[in-house]
Write a protein that holds these residues in place. Structure first.
Motif, PDB file in Angstrom:
ATOM      1  N   GLN A   1      -0.844   1.411 -11.524  1.00  0.00           N
ATOM      2  CA  GLN A   1       0.331   0.681 -11.047  1.00  0.00           C
ATOM      3  C   GLN A   1       1.068   0.070 -12.251  1.00  0.00           C
ATOM      4  O   GLN A   1       2.287   0.168 -12.379  1.00  0.00           O
ATOM      5  CB  GLN A   1      -0.116  -0.429 -10.098  1.00  0.00           C
ATOM      6  CG  GLN A   1       0.947  -0.830  -9.118  1.00  0.00           C
ATOM      7  CD  GLN A   1       0.373  -1.647  -7.978  1.00  0.00           C
ATOM      8  OE1 GLN A   1       0.501  -2.852  -8.018  1.00  0.00           O
ATOM      9  NE2 GLN A   1      -0.240  -1.010  -7.008  1.00  0.00           N
TER      10      GLN A   1
ATOM     11  N   LYS B   1       4.926   1.031 -13.466  1.00  0.00           N
ATOM     12  CA  LYS B   1       5.959  -0.018 -13.559  1.00  0.00           C
ATOM     13  C   LYS B   1       6.565  -0.031 -14.959  1.00  0.00           C
ATOM     14  O   LYS B   1       7.776  -0.152 -15.127  1.00  0.00           O
ATOM     15  CB  LYS B   1       5.351  -1.378 -13.223  1.00  0.00           C
ATOM     16  CG  LYS B   1       5.188  -1.597 -11.716  1.00  0.00           C
ATOM     17  CD  LYS B   1       4.970  -3.037 -11.368  1.00  0.00           C
ATOM     18  CE  LYS B   1       3.518  -3.396 -11.360  1.00  0.00           C
ATOM     19  NZ  LYS B   1       3.229  -4.714 -10.751  1.00  0.00           N
TER      20      LYS B   1
ATOM     21  N   LEU C   1      12.736  -8.389 -13.963  1.00  0.00           N
ATOM     22  CA  LEU C   1      12.017  -7.155 -14.339  1.00  0.00           C
ATOM     23  C   LEU C   1      11.428  -7.283 -15.729  1.00  0.00           C
ATOM     24  O   LEU C   1      10.356  -6.778 -16.024  1.00  0.00           O
ATOM     25  CB  LEU C   1      12.958  -5.961 -14.288  1.00  0.00           C
ATOM     26  CG  LEU C   1      13.273  -5.432 -12.882  1.00  0.00           C
ATOM     27  CD1 LEU C   1      14.237  -4.273 -12.979  1.00  0.00           C
ATOM     28  CD2 LEU C   1      11.998  -5.003 -12.166  1.00  0.00           C
TER      29      LEU C   1
ATOM     30  N   TYR D   1      -3.543  -0.515   0.830  1.00  0.00           N
ATOM     31  CA  TYR D   1      -2.142  -0.915   0.717  1.00  0.00           C
ATOM     32  C   TYR D   1      -1.639  -0.687  -0.713  1.00  0.00           C
ATOM     33  O   TYR D   1      -0.545  -0.187  -0.953  1.00  0.00           O
ATOM     34  CB  TYR D   1      -2.020  -2.393   1.118  1.00  0.00           C
ATOM     35  CG  TYR D   1      -0.611  -2.924   1.098  1.00  0.00           C
ATOM     36  CD1 TYR D   1      -0.271  -3.965   0.238  1.00  0.00           C
ATOM     37  CD2 TYR D   1       0.380  -2.393   1.908  1.00  0.00           C
ATOM     38  CE1 TYR D   1       1.025  -4.463   0.202  1.00  0.00           C
ATOM     39  CE2 TYR D   1       1.674  -2.883   1.878  1.00  0.00           C
ATOM     40  CZ  TYR D   1       1.985  -3.919   1.022  1.00  0.00           C
ATOM     41  OH  TYR D   1       3.272  -4.420   0.985  1.00  0.00           O
TER      42      TYR D   1
ATOM     43  N   THR E   1       1.479   1.418  -2.205  1.00  0.00           N
ATOM     44  CA  THR E   1       2.479   0.856  -3.131  1.00  0.00           C
ATOM     45  C   THR E   1       2.580   1.745  -4.360  1.00  0.00           C
ATOM     46  O   THR E   1       3.663   2.025  -4.849  1.00  0.00           O
ATOM     47  CB  THR E   1       2.043  -0.559  -3.586  1.00  0.00           C
ATOM     48  OG1 THR E   1       1.632  -1.296  -2.452  1.00  0.00           O
ATOM     49  CG2 THR E   1       3.170  -1.292  -4.287  1.00  0.00           C
TER      50      THR E   1
ATOM     51  N   LEU F   1       5.901   3.490  -5.862  1.00  0.00           N
ATOM     52  CA  LEU F   1       6.327   3.250  -7.249  1.00  0.00           C
ATOM     53  C   LEU F   1       6.550   4.591  -7.957  1.00  0.00           C
ATOM     54  O   LEU F   1       7.518   4.782  -8.681  1.00  0.00           O
ATOM     55  CB  LEU F   1       5.279   2.451  -7.999  1.00  0.00           C
ATOM     56  CG  LEU F   1       5.332   0.919  -7.857  1.00  0.00           C
ATOM     57  CD1 LEU F   1       4.055   0.301  -8.390  1.00  0.00           C
ATOM     58  CD2 LEU F   1       6.541   0.339  -8.566  1.00  0.00           C
TER      59      LEU F   1
ATOM     60  N   LEU G   1       9.779   6.131  -6.828  1.00  0.00           N
ATOM     61  CA  LEU G   1      10.897   5.389  -7.440  1.00  0.00           C
ATOM     62  C   LEU G   1      11.076   5.840  -8.885  1.00  0.00           C
ATOM     63  O   LEU G   1      12.180   6.124  -9.343  1.00  0.00           O
ATOM     64  CB  LEU G   1      10.592   3.895  -7.371  1.00  0.00           C
ATOM     65  CG  LEU G   1      11.709   2.942  -7.744  1.00  0.00           C
ATOM     66  CD1 LEU G   1      12.880   3.091  -6.787  1.00  0.00           C
ATOM     67  CD2 LEU G   1      11.203   1.520  -7.745  1.00  0.00           C
TER      68      LEU G   1
ATOM     69  N   GLU H   1       3.733  -8.581  -6.321  1.00  0.00           N
ATOM     70  CA  GLU H   1       4.511  -8.367  -7.551  1.00  0.00           C
ATOM     71  C   GLU H   1       5.148  -6.978  -7.536  1.00  0.00           C
ATOM     72  O   GLU H   1       6.328  -6.812  -7.820  1.00  0.00           O
ATOM     73  CB  GLU H   1       3.559  -8.503  -8.738  1.00  0.00           C
ATOM     74  CG  GLU H   1       4.250  -8.662 -10.083  1.00  0.00           C
ATOM     75  CD  GLU H   1       3.261  -8.389 -11.206  1.00  0.00           C
ATOM     76  OE1 GLU H   1       2.507  -9.332 -11.507  1.00  0.00           O
ATOM     77  OE2 GLU H   1       3.241  -7.267 -11.720  1.00  0.00           O
ATOM     78  N   SER H   2       4.395  -5.994  -7.109  1.00  0.00           N
ATOM     79  CA  SER H   2       4.920  -4.614  -7.109  1.00  0.00           C
ATOM     80  C   SER H   2       6.013  -4.448  -6.079  1.00  0.00           C
ATOM     81  O   SER H   2       7.014  -3.771  -6.325  1.00  0.00           O
ATOM     82  CB  SER H   2       3.782  -3.623  -6.818  1.00  0.00           C
ATOM     83  OG  SER H   2       2.837  -3.732  -7.826  1.00  0.00           O
ATOM     84  N   ILE H   3       5.877  -5.100  -4.935  1.00  0.00           N
ATOM     85  CA  ILE H   3       6.930  -4.987  -3.899  1.00  0.00           C
ATOM     86  C   ILE H   3       8.211  -5.602  -4.443  1.00  0.00           C
ATOM     87  O   ILE H   3       9.303  -5.030  -4.335  1.00  0.00           O
ATOM     88  CB  ILE H   3       6.478  -5.686  -2.594  1.00  0.00           C
ATOM     89  CG1 ILE H   3       5.264  -4.963  -1.992  1.00  0.00           C
ATOM     90  CG2 ILE H   3       7.626  -5.740  -1.588  1.00  0.00           C
ATOM     91  CD1 ILE H   3       5.452  -3.502  -1.734  1.00  0.00           C
TER      92      ILE H   3
ATOM     93  N   PHE I   1       9.016  -5.839  -7.522  1.00  0.00           N
ATOM     94  CA  PHE I   1       9.484  -4.948  -8.595  1.00  0.00           C
ATOM     95  C   PHE I   1      10.284  -3.788  -8.001  1.00  0.00           C
ATOM     96  O   PHE I   1      11.366  -3.417  -8.471  1.00  0.00           O
ATOM     97  CB  PHE I   1       8.259  -4.413  -9.343  1.00  0.00           C
ATOM     98  CG  PHE I   1       8.575  -3.612 -10.561  1.00  0.00           C
ATOM     99  CD1 PHE I   1       8.854  -2.263 -10.455  1.00  0.00           C
ATOM    100  CD2 PHE I   1       8.620  -4.207 -11.818  1.00  0.00           C
ATOM    101  CE1 PHE I   1       9.155  -1.508 -11.577  1.00  0.00           C
ATOM    102  CE2 PHE I   1       8.921  -3.460 -12.943  1.00  0.00           C
ATOM    103  CZ  PHE I   1       9.190  -2.115 -12.830  1.00  0.00           C
TER     104      PHE I   1
END
Lengths: 105, 86, 32
Positions: A61, A65, A104, B60, B64, B68, B71, C19-21, C23
């Motif tokens: 994750q 990001k 961000l 969950y 996510t 991501l 996206l 945090e990821s949501i 983001f």
């Protein structure tokens, strides 16, 4: 000799557990110590499995990001570049967009 | 030696379990320890419920993660378009 | 101790999700 020792130990364990279960049979309310001991080690290994499962997901994750953030930066820089070349004045970032960009970061 | 070490660990583990079980042998008789036993039983139920929540949370997280990634992919497509424009 | 460890990991996982949501929402807003 080792095999005999191993099976003797196994038998001792088995006899002990039988004795405890006989003296304290599991009831709806109470469980006997041996059952609890087994359940304790079960939840410990379940926790370790879940933790081992969680770690790669969390790091993946983070990596995605940072990739998104880098691409976003490159795209915005490229758009500014375009603005210069084409003299097209795009609408500047709204307050909300500015805040979000900061977030961000 | 490693084989012998493994054997020793195995035997020691069995002896350790027997010691643990021996210490439990009298547990059921002493009333005070009986309450400890019941408390441990309750704690186990609580921890199991927490682990269920943790399992759901991790599922969950996986969802996510995939959004991501989607996206990220569409953003990289956008970047290619802007680059092409440039 | 095990119960505390599970609680800590659960809180950590929840925090990361939030945090990821956030983001994802922020990025989508900027992509418009």
């Amino acid at each position: 000799m080792l095999q005999k020792a191993d099976s003797d130990l196994g038998y001792i364990q088995y006899r002990l557990e039988c004795e405890i279960k006989t003296n304290h049979p599991d009831s709806a309310v109470e469980k006997n110590p041996v059952t609890l001991l087994k359940e304790l080690s079960a939840i410990k290994s379940r926790y370790q499995t879940l933790y081992a499962h969680f770690k790669p997901i969390a790091s993946e994750q983070k990596e995605t990001k940072s990739r998104i953030y880098t691409t976003l930066n490159k795209t915005m820089a490229m758009i500014q570049e375009l603005q210069k070349h084409t003299d097209v004045e795009l609408s500047s970032l709204t307050e909300e967009e500015k805040t979000v960009t900061e977030q961000l970061k | 030696t490693s084989e012998l070490e493994r054997l020793c660990c195995h035997v020691n583990e069995k002896i350790g379990n027997i010691k643990k079980t021996l210490s439990l042998r009298k547990l059921g008789q002493e009333p005070t320890l009986k309450t400890v036993l019941n408390k441990i039983g309750d704690e186990i139920i609580i921890v199991n419920e927490l682990l269920n929540k943790l399992e759901l949370e991790i599922q969950y997280q996986e969802q996510t993660n995939s959004s991501l990634k989607e996206l990220c992919h569409s953003l990289e497509e956008d970047y290619k378009d802007v680059e092409h424009l440039n | 101790a095990l119960k505390d460890d599970v609680n800590i990991l659960l809180d950590k996982a929840r925090l990361e999700s939030q945090e990821s949501i956030g983001f994802i929402k922020a990025t989508k807003l900027l992509m418009k």
